[in-house]
Scaffold this active site. Structure first.
Site: not given
Ligand code: BV8
Ligand code: ZN
Length: 241
Positions: A61, A99, A114, A122, A143, A213, A215
């Site tokens: 990070y 960001d 997110h 903390c 903390c 997007n 793609e």
């Molecule tokens: C929750 C941290 C419940 C931040 C991120 C099945 C199995 C296992 C788990 C799950 C499941 N189904 C659902 C889940 C839950 C899980 C999940 O979704 N998993 C997926 C992967 C299956 N979700 C969670 O765990 C969430 N929490 O469900 O909680 C709960 C309830 C009660 C109690 C406890 C729990 C939490 C999700 C948070 C994830 N955090 N990261 C960081 O470090 O940045 S994820 C990460 O993915 C980032 O945050 C990011 O923003 C997010 C999404 O990705 P995108 O932004 O879409 O980026 P990506 O690269 O994928 O795509 C970019 C696109 O842009 C591409 O398509 C590309 O073609 C396009 N592109 C590129 N250049 C351009 C463009 N388009 C236009 N112009 C361009 N120039």
């Molecule tokens: Zn604390």
């Protein structure tokens, strides 16, 4: 080039992902050379990873803090900020990006779904999250109140979203029923839930749904319109008057 043709009745909910910041020079997650090619999600973006190796998580990070600070909003961010100035309270931006570029472009009605790279909190007690742009390598922060580790204010995999954010989105969609709701997702692969489910929630309120997007997205079938290409080129024209 299509245009959303927003008018005095339109309510616009925008969801952005990493693709919107790609043209500012920040890597996306799931593309070739994306962040998840170089790091395993389980090593850097889960609460278990932070328990196991907080220094590795803080390095990840800290590097992203430095990278985000070193780049600038692009024409896509600016177009989204501009349309907010026209629509006022009939606009809400939900970003998965951590960001801070939308705020730097002038967006004010923003839900950072997110979390934020520039906020820490903390890992144990409920003291308020605080602004933090420091880079941590080995000396990790603690903390003042309870001496537990300070962590990035980021929603990691397996963690719930912030309830206040969900409430704000739900309220906006409820209010949007009074007019013509429009939903636009940009630069997101539609892989991560709950964010990828927002399009279904918007459809349920009667919204017309658009995707910009590079793609086809994983949840692409839920959109009425798909404009394939780069956000910085497309968004200014799509959102323009
Ligand atoms: C929750 C941290 C419940 C931040 C991120 C099945 C199995 C296992 C788990 C799950 C499941 N189904 C659902 C889940 C839950 C899980 C999940 O979704 N998993 C997926 C992967 C299956 N979700 C969670 O765990 C969430 N929490 O469900 O909680 C709960 C309830 C009660 C109690 C406890 C729990 C939490 C999700 C948070 C994830 N955090 N990261 C960081 O470090 O940045 S994820 C990460 O993915 C980032 O945050 C990011 O923003 C997010 C999404 O990705 P995108 O932004 O879409 O980026 P990506 O690269 O994928 O795509 C970019 C696109 O842009 C591409 O398509 C590309 O073609 C396009 N592109 C590129 N250049 C351009 C463009 N388009 C236009 N112009 C361009 N120039
Ligand atoms: Zn604390």
């Amino acid at each position: 080039m299509p245009n959303l043709a927003l008018d005095g009745e339109s309510w616009l909910l925008v969801l952005t992902g990493a693709g919107v910041s790609a043209e500012s020079g920040l890597p996306t997650f799931r593309d070739a050379n994306g962040l998840w090619e170089r790091h395993r999600v389980e090593d850097v973006a889960t609460p278990e990873a932070f328990e196991r190796d907080p220094a590795l998580v803080w390095r990840f990070y800290s590097q992203r803090r430095a990278a985000a600070e070193g780049c600038r909003p692009n024409a896509g961010h600016l177009a989204i900020a501009e349309v907010e100035r026209r629509l006022g309270d009939r606009f809400l931006l939900v970003t998965q990006n951590v960001d801070g570029l939308h705020a730097r472009a002038g967006s004010r009605r923003v839900v950072e779904l997110h979390g934020s790279l520039f906020t820490s909190r903390c890992s144990r007690c409920d003291r308020d999250p605080f602004p933090d742009d420091r880079l941590y390598e080995r000396d990790l922060p603690e903390c003042d109140a309870c001496h537990a580790r300070i962590r990035p204010h980021i929603v990691w995999f397996g963690e719930p979203l912030f309830p206040a954010d969900i409430h704000r989105i739900d309220s906006f969609l409820r209010a949007a029923r009074a007019g013509r709701p429009v939903f636009l997702a940009a630069g997101t692969s539609g892989n991560v839930y709950p964010a990828a489910g927002l399009v279904h929630q918007a459809r349920a309120t009667g919204a017309e749904t658009w995707l910009v997007n590079a793609e086809p997205a994983e949840n692409g079938a839920a959109f009425d319109h798909f404009v394939q290409g780069r956000g910085a080129g497309i968004l200014p024209r799509l959102l323009g008057p």
